[in-house]
Write an enzyme that holds these catalytic residues in place. Structure first.
Site, PDB file in Angstrom:
ATOM      1  N   GLU A 179     -59.172 -42.314  -3.441  1.00  0.00           N
ATOM      2  CA  GLU A 179     -59.931 -42.758  -2.247  1.00  0.00           C
ATOM      3  C   GLU A 179     -61.253 -41.925  -2.395  1.00  0.00           C
ATOM      4  OE1 GLU A 179     -56.804 -43.908   1.286  1.00  0.00           O
ATOM      5  OE2 GLU A 179     -57.363 -41.636   1.201  1.00  0.00           O
ATOM      6  N   ASP A 228     -52.696 -42.646  -5.703  1.00  0.00           N
ATOM      7  CA  ASP A 228     -54.144 -43.038  -4.773  1.00  0.00           C
ATOM      8  C   ASP A 228     -55.488 -42.478  -5.445  1.00  0.00           C
ATOM      9  OD1 ASP A 228     -52.897 -44.123  -2.678  1.00  0.00           O
ATOM     10  OD2 ASP A 228     -52.339 -42.189  -1.631  1.00  0.00           O
ATOM     11  N   HIS A 230     -60.832 -38.311  -3.187  1.00  0.00           N
ATOM     12  CA  HIS A 230     -59.358 -37.759  -2.781  1.00  0.00           C
ATOM     13  C   HIS A 230     -58.160 -38.562  -3.580  1.00  0.00           C
ATOM     14  CE1 HIS A 230     -56.695 -37.071   0.904  1.00  0.00           C
ATOM     15  NE2 HIS A 230     -56.188 -38.232   0.338  1.00  0.00           N
ATOM     16  N   THR A 231     -57.425 -37.718  -3.906  1.00  0.00           N
ATOM     17  CA  THR A 231     -56.427 -38.453  -4.843  1.00  0.00           C
ATOM     18  C   THR A 231     -54.858 -37.751  -4.123  1.00  0.00           C
ATOM     19  OG1 THR A 231     -55.864 -36.068  -6.197  1.00  0.00           O
ATOM     20  CG2 THR A 231     -57.504 -38.165  -7.013  1.00  0.00           C
ATOM     21  N   GLU A 277     -46.860 -44.080  -4.539  1.00  0.00           N
ATOM     22  CA  GLU A 277     -48.258 -44.627  -4.597  1.00  0.00           C
ATOM     23  C   GLU A 277     -48.848 -43.651  -5.279  1.00  0.00           C
ATOM     24  OE1 GLU A 277     -49.029 -45.604  -0.327  1.00  0.00           O
ATOM     25  OE2 GLU A 277     -51.225 -44.799  -0.813  1.00  0.00           O
ATOM     26  N   ARG A 295     -50.604 -24.485   5.309  1.00  0.00           N
ATOM     27  CA  ARG A 295     -49.866 -25.725   5.398  1.00  0.00           C
ATOM     28  C   ARG A 295     -48.535 -25.815   4.967  1.00  0.00           C
ATOM     29  NH1 ARG A 295     -52.002 -31.084   2.173  1.00  0.00           N
ATOM     30  NH2 ARG A 295     -50.318 -32.343   2.872  1.00  0.00           N
ATOM     31  N   TRP A 351     -61.910 -39.646  10.583  1.00  0.00           N
ATOM     32  CA  TRP A 351     -61.747 -38.359   9.595  1.00  0.00           C
ATOM     33  C   TRP A 351     -62.384 -38.208   8.205  1.00  0.00           C
ATOM     34  CZ3 TRP A 351     -59.813 -39.832   5.058  1.00  0.00           C
ATOM     35  CH2 TRP A 351     -58.915 -40.975   5.022  1.00  0.00           C
TER      36      TRP A 351
END
Ligand SMILES: *[C@@H]1O[C@H](CO)[C@@H](O)[C@H](O)[C@H]1NC(C)=O
Length: 284
Positions: free
Chosen positions: A105, A103, A118-119, A101, A272, A195
């Site tokens: 967004e 993306d 957002h990617t 995918e 993270r 979110w």
């Protein structure tokens, strides 16, 4: 003299008209609205597509074709005004649990506050490669072009032809790259007030509904995948996008945009990834 320059002008016009026809969008021909119960609409003889969202439902459309490598361009005008909680997604995706995918967004915001672009890139079902940006213009004031270039060596995200991200094929270093699963283009407008805006702090104001995003000039330069074979054949492909990569000037432009507008990069998020950043992050 006058007549030769006017015939030159005429042939230029004819040429650009031909080009225009060859690449003109027709949403009726190339896409289909797949959900939203009338909230997605193809208008103006196929030149325009709108998606809308209200408290009951969002909406979405997809390309009729599937691709194994493509350069997809779409002009989008995002939900204006108070778009907090709304998400406009525009992406390529294959099917199944080990899908690939790519993306884009767009996360809405209160009037006057910036959208987040957002990617992400998923390979074989695994994503976690988010990069986020602010835009250098108001994406609700007019249409802007958002492109995904996916060829065997690169996935390049472009905004108005400016590259903002380049995910490279590092298969030699053991990192999966999408190249075996055909993808389709999908776009949708939906609500993610939990979110999307300031991490969910700002909820959707439903008194502003319906929210509407508009699309035009969808263009697919693609190897169309159908019944197990590619329209590009199996040999090398002469279309420029198929071997396109960023020259050093474009790389510098991309770096400058990233320095100025990138607000999140998974490659620098050590908290993270306490076990170490993903391997592509340390490769050139
Ligand atoms: C919305 O605006 C706030 C305040 O400027 C900002 O922190 C945030 O990144 C913006 N975008 C989103 C999607 O929350």
């Amino acid at each position: 003299m006058a007549s030769s320059s006017s015939s030159l002008l005429a042939s230029l016009l004819a040429f650009s008209l031909l080009n225009f026809i060859a690449s003109a969008t027709n949403f009726f021909q190339n896409c289909e609205v797949t959900w939203g119960n009338g909230r997605g609409q193809i208008l103006n003889n196929g030149d325009l597509l709108t998606l809308s969202l209200d408290k009951t439902s969002g909406s979405g459309f997809q390309s009729k074709n599937e691709y194994l490598f493509a350069k997809i361009d779409t002009q989008i005008k995002l939900v204006p005004g108070n778009s907090a909680g709304t998400v406009t997604a525009y992406y390529l995706s294959s099917q199944g649990s080990t899908h690939d995918e790519i993306d884009f967004e767009f996360l809405g915001n209160l009037s006057g506050d910036p959208y987040i672009l957002h990617t992400n890139v998923f390979t074989q079902g695994k994503g976690n490669r988010e990069q986020q940006f602010y835009l250098w213009f108001d994406p609700t004031a007019d249409f802007h072009k958002y492109s995904i270039l996916w060829n065997p060596q690169h996935i390049i995200f472009l905004v108005d032809d400016t590259p903002i991200r380049d995910f490279k094929n590092h298969e030699k270093e053991g990192i999966a790259f999408p190249k075996d699963q055909a993808m389709r283009m999908y776009s949708s407008l939906w609500d993610a007030e939990d979110w999307a805006t300031r991490g969910g702090l700002v909820k959707t104001d439903w008194s502003q509904a319906p929210f509407t995003a508009s699309y035009r000039n969808f263009n697919e330069d693609a190897c169309v995948w159908s019944s197990g074979s590619s329209s590009c054949g199996s040999g090398s492909n002469s279309q420029p996008w198929f071997s396109q990569e960023l020259d050093s000037a474009s790389q510098a432009t991309m770096k400058a945009v990233q320095n100025k507008y990138m607000i999140y990069n998974y490659c620098t998020d050590k908290k993270r990834f306490p076990q170490g950043l993903p391997p592509e992050c340390s490769l050139p």
